[in-house]
Design a protein around this motif. Sequence first.
Motif, PDB file in Angstrom:
ATOM      1  N   TYR A  40      19.992  83.183  45.558  1.00  0.00           N
ATOM      2  CA  TYR A  40      18.929  83.264  46.568  1.00  0.00           C
ATOM      3  C   TYR A  40      19.449  82.830  47.947  1.00  0.00           C
ATOM      4  O   TYR A  40      20.189  81.845  48.042  1.00  0.00           O
ATOM      5  CB  TYR A  40      17.760  82.364  46.146  1.00  0.00           C
ATOM      6  N   PRO A  41      19.144  83.577  49.034  1.00  0.00           N
ATOM      7  CA  PRO A  41      18.224  84.708  49.120  1.00  0.00           C
ATOM      8  C   PRO A  41      18.847  86.055  48.747  1.00  0.00           C
ATOM      9  O   PRO A  41      18.190  87.078  48.772  1.00  0.00           O
ATOM     10  CB  PRO A  41      17.807  84.688  50.582  1.00  0.00           C
ATOM     11  N   GLY A  42      20.140  86.048  48.423  1.00  0.00           N
ATOM     12  CA  GLY A  42      20.764  87.254  47.899  1.00  0.00           C
ATOM     13  C   GLY A  42      20.644  87.275  46.388  1.00  0.00           C
ATOM     14  O   GLY A  42      19.630  86.839  45.836  1.00  0.00           O
ATOM     15  N   GLU A  43      21.660  87.778  45.713  1.00  0.00           N
ATOM     16  CA  GLU A  43      21.647  87.756  44.257  1.00  0.00           C
ATOM     17  C   GLU A  43      23.050  87.924  43.704  1.00  0.00           C
ATOM     18  O   GLU A  43      23.938  88.458  44.375  1.00  0.00           O
ATOM     19  CB  GLU A  43      20.733  88.839  43.692  1.00  0.00           C
ATOM     20  N   VAL A  44      23.246  87.420  42.499  1.00  0.00           N
ATOM     21  CA  VAL A  44      24.481  87.610  41.755  1.00  0.00           C
ATOM     22  C   VAL A  44      24.238  88.738  40.756  1.00  0.00           C
ATOM     23  O   VAL A  44      23.214  88.750  40.055  1.00  0.00           O
ATOM     24  CB  VAL A  44      24.892  86.319  41.013  1.00  0.00           C
ATOM     25  N   SER A  45      25.148  89.681  40.676  1.00  0.00           N
ATOM     26  CA  SER A  45      24.944  90.867  39.833  1.00  0.00           C
ATOM     27  C   SER A  45      24.772  90.486  38.367  1.00  0.00           C
ATOM     28  O   SER A  45      25.354  89.502  37.888  1.00  0.00           O
ATOM     29  CB  SER A  45      26.121  91.825  39.968  1.00  0.00           C
ATOM     30  N   VAL A  46      23.985  91.287  37.682  1.00  0.00           N
ATOM     31  CA  VAL A  46      23.661  90.995  36.292  1.00  0.00           C
ATOM     32  C   VAL A  46      24.903  91.009  35.412  1.00  0.00           C
ATOM     33  O   VAL A  46      25.000  90.249  34.442  1.00  0.00           O
ATOM     34  CB  VAL A  46      22.609  91.997  35.770  1.00  0.00           C
ATOM     35  N   GLY A  47      25.882  91.849  35.738  1.00  0.00           N
ATOM     36  CA  GLY A  47      27.102  91.884  34.941  1.00  0.00           C
ATOM     37  C   GLY A  47      27.854  90.566  34.971  1.00  0.00           C
ATOM     38  O   GLY A  47      28.400  90.113  33.957  1.00  0.00           O
ATOM     39  N   ILE A  48      27.879  89.930  36.141  1.00  0.00           N
ATOM     40  CA  ILE A  48      28.545  88.628  36.266  1.00  0.00           C
ATOM     41  C   ILE A  48      27.775  87.561  35.505  1.00  0.00           C
ATOM     42  O   ILE A  48      28.357  86.735  34.790  1.00  0.00           O
ATOM     43  CB  ILE A  48      28.683  88.245  37.755  1.00  0.00           C
ATOM     44  N   MET A  49      26.448  87.561  35.636  1.00  0.00           N
ATOM     45  CA  MET A  49      25.628  86.548  34.972  1.00  0.00           C
ATOM     46  C   MET A  49      25.687  86.697  33.453  1.00  0.00           C
ATOM     47  O   MET A  49      25.718  85.701  32.726  1.00  0.00           O
ATOM     48  CB  MET A  49      24.183  86.637  35.458  1.00  0.00           C
ATOM     49  N   VAL A  50      25.699  87.925  32.962  1.00  0.00           N
ATOM     50  CA  VAL A  50      25.801  88.136  31.512  1.00  0.00           C
ATOM     51  C   VAL A  50      27.140  87.609  31.002  1.00  0.00           C
ATOM     52  O   VAL A  50      27.208  86.994  29.928  1.00  0.00           O
ATOM     53  CB  VAL A  50      25.642  89.628  31.165  1.00  0.00           C
ATOM     54  N   ALA A  51      28.205  87.825  31.779  1.00  0.00           N
ATOM     55  CA  ALA A  51      29.510  87.308  31.372  1.00  0.00           C
ATOM     56  C   ALA A  51      29.513  85.777  31.336  1.00  0.00           C
ATOM     57  O   ALA A  51      30.094  85.165  30.439  1.00  0.00           O
ATOM     58  CB  ALA A  51      30.593  87.813  32.327  1.00  0.00           C
ATOM     59  N   LEU A  52      28.836  85.149  32.314  1.00  0.00           N
ATOM     60  CA  LEU A  52      28.763  83.688  32.345  1.00  0.00           C
ATOM     61  C   LEU A  52      27.956  83.143  31.169  1.00  0.00           C
ATOM     62  O   LEU A  52      28.261  82.078  30.630  1.00  0.00           O
ATOM     63  CB  LEU A  52      28.139  83.222  33.667  1.00  0.00           C
ATOM     64  N   ILE A  53      26.925  83.882  30.773  1.00  0.00           N
ATOM     65  CA  ILE A  53      26.110  83.453  29.625  1.00  0.00           C
ATOM     66  C   ILE A  53      26.808  83.817  28.313  1.00  0.00           C
ATOM     67  O   ILE A  53      26.883  83.011  27.379  1.00  0.00           O
ATOM     68  CB  ILE A  53      24.715  84.105  29.672  1.00  0.00           C
ATOM     69  N   GLY A  54      27.313  85.043  28.246  1.00  0.00           N
ATOM     70  CA  GLY A  54      27.872  85.540  26.988  1.00  0.00           C
ATOM     71  C   GLY A  54      29.221  84.963  26.643  1.00  0.00           C
ATOM     72  O   GLY A  54      29.557  84.841  25.461  1.00  0.00           O
ATOM     73  N   GLY A  55      30.013  84.576  27.653  1.00  0.00           N
ATOM     74  CA  GLY A  55      31.329  84.020  27.378  1.00  0.00           C
ATOM     75  C   GLY A  55      31.281  82.776  26.503  1.00  0.00           C
ATOM     76  O   GLY A  55      31.915  82.730  25.438  1.00  0.00           O
ATOM     77  N   PRO A  56      30.533  81.738  26.903  1.00  0.00           N
ATOM     78  CA  PRO A  56      30.424  80.555  26.039  1.00  0.00           C
ATOM     79  C   PRO A  56      29.822  80.859  24.676  1.00  0.00           C
ATOM     80  O   PRO A  56      30.235  80.279  23.664  1.00  0.00           O
ATOM     81  CB  PRO A  56      29.514  79.619  26.853  1.00  0.00           C
ATOM     82  N   CYS A  57      28.841  81.772  24.638  1.00  0.00           N
ATOM     83  CA  CYS A  57      28.252  82.147  23.342  1.00  0.00           C
ATOM     84  C   CYS A  57      29.289  82.797  22.442  1.00  0.00           C
ATOM     85  O   CYS A  57      29.327  82.545  21.232  1.00  0.00           O
ATOM     86  CB  CYS A  57      27.074  83.099  23.558  1.00  0.00           C
ATOM     87  N   PHE A  58      30.139  83.629  23.029  1.00  0.00           N
ATOM     88  CA  PHE A  58      31.180  84.291  22.249  1.00  0.00           C
ATOM     89  C   PHE A  58      32.182  83.281  21.700  1.00  0.00           C
ATOM     90  O   PHE A  58      32.605  83.359  20.550  1.00  0.00           O
ATOM     91  CB  PHE A  58      31.879  85.334  23.119  1.00  0.00           C
TER      92      PHE A  58
END
Length: 328
Positions: free
Chosen positions: A298-316
């Motif tokens: 905010y006020p911009g945004e971080v792309s969903v691909g980057i956020m999914v990698a940040l969430i999915g990496g530790p889960c993996f």
Amino acid sequence: MRPNCLILGLVLLLVLGYFSLYFGARTIAPAVIWQALTRFDPHNSEHLLVCYLRLPRTLLAMVVGAALGAAGVIMQTLTRNPLADPGLLGVNAGATLAIVLSIALFNVSDVFSTMWFGMAGAALVSIAVLLIGGIDGNNPVKIVLAGAALTIVLLSLTQLVIINSDTQAFDRFRHWVIGSLQGRGFDVLLPVAMLVGAGLLLALAGSQMLDIAALGSDTGQALGVNPRWLVAMSALIIVILAGAATAAAGPIVFVGLTAPHFARAVAGSQHQALLPWAMLFSAVVVLLADILGRVVGYPGEVSVGIMVALIGGPCFVWLVKRWQGGRV
């Protein structure tokens, strides 16, 4: 307990859908969101923002997530590899090269046209992988190796095209390749939703065949399943699901890899229950990542691909450690 968990999951998805309509560079009051959905006023700028930008983006996040989750389940079943990903069939590499060529050679700029180029590239490369790896279904490892080898070649060609393209073409490609839902409207949502809906119906209709495929090709043949037909149909479904999702939102990693494992922990290995759970898990992850990207940036945004990698990496990593430890 599982029906209750499923209801809770659907409720969570709806709650996240509301937050997706609420958060952004400009927050919208809950009352205004409700009015926009029930009594739309075309002269109200906030109603236009909700209905023409955030609503299709929210729905597309759910559709893309569901598609990647189901494609991941089918890919892992097809290859009998718990670490398989839809990208192993060349979907991501094919879509990437096709989109780069469309931008560099034909100056394609709108998301709608880019999506169809991506779909065509994903389909053609997946067919090539099956032809090279063999479609007899007796050795799924050959398909994985063919997909990995062809992916390396296509990504190298992609880099070659990018290096020799102008800055404008590179900027367009960069925006797509990191995975983004920004600017996707109903013109993208509707064709993607129809393709993904058809792919999900095919997957659910063939859930019993996938159960047999998980037992191995020899057992499948003994039970009357043609391995060649099974591989061809599975590949077609993966191309429809992952190809449409990748072409619309860019290559989003980890979703198709991790969602099937979480779904199996809840629903077991029967595909009739496994597929819906994987779709729900992955839809929640993609939508949550898209919301967090708007909050963090905010006020911009971080792309969903980057956020999914940040969430999915530790889960993996957690999944790999748990799998290595195993249940003795």
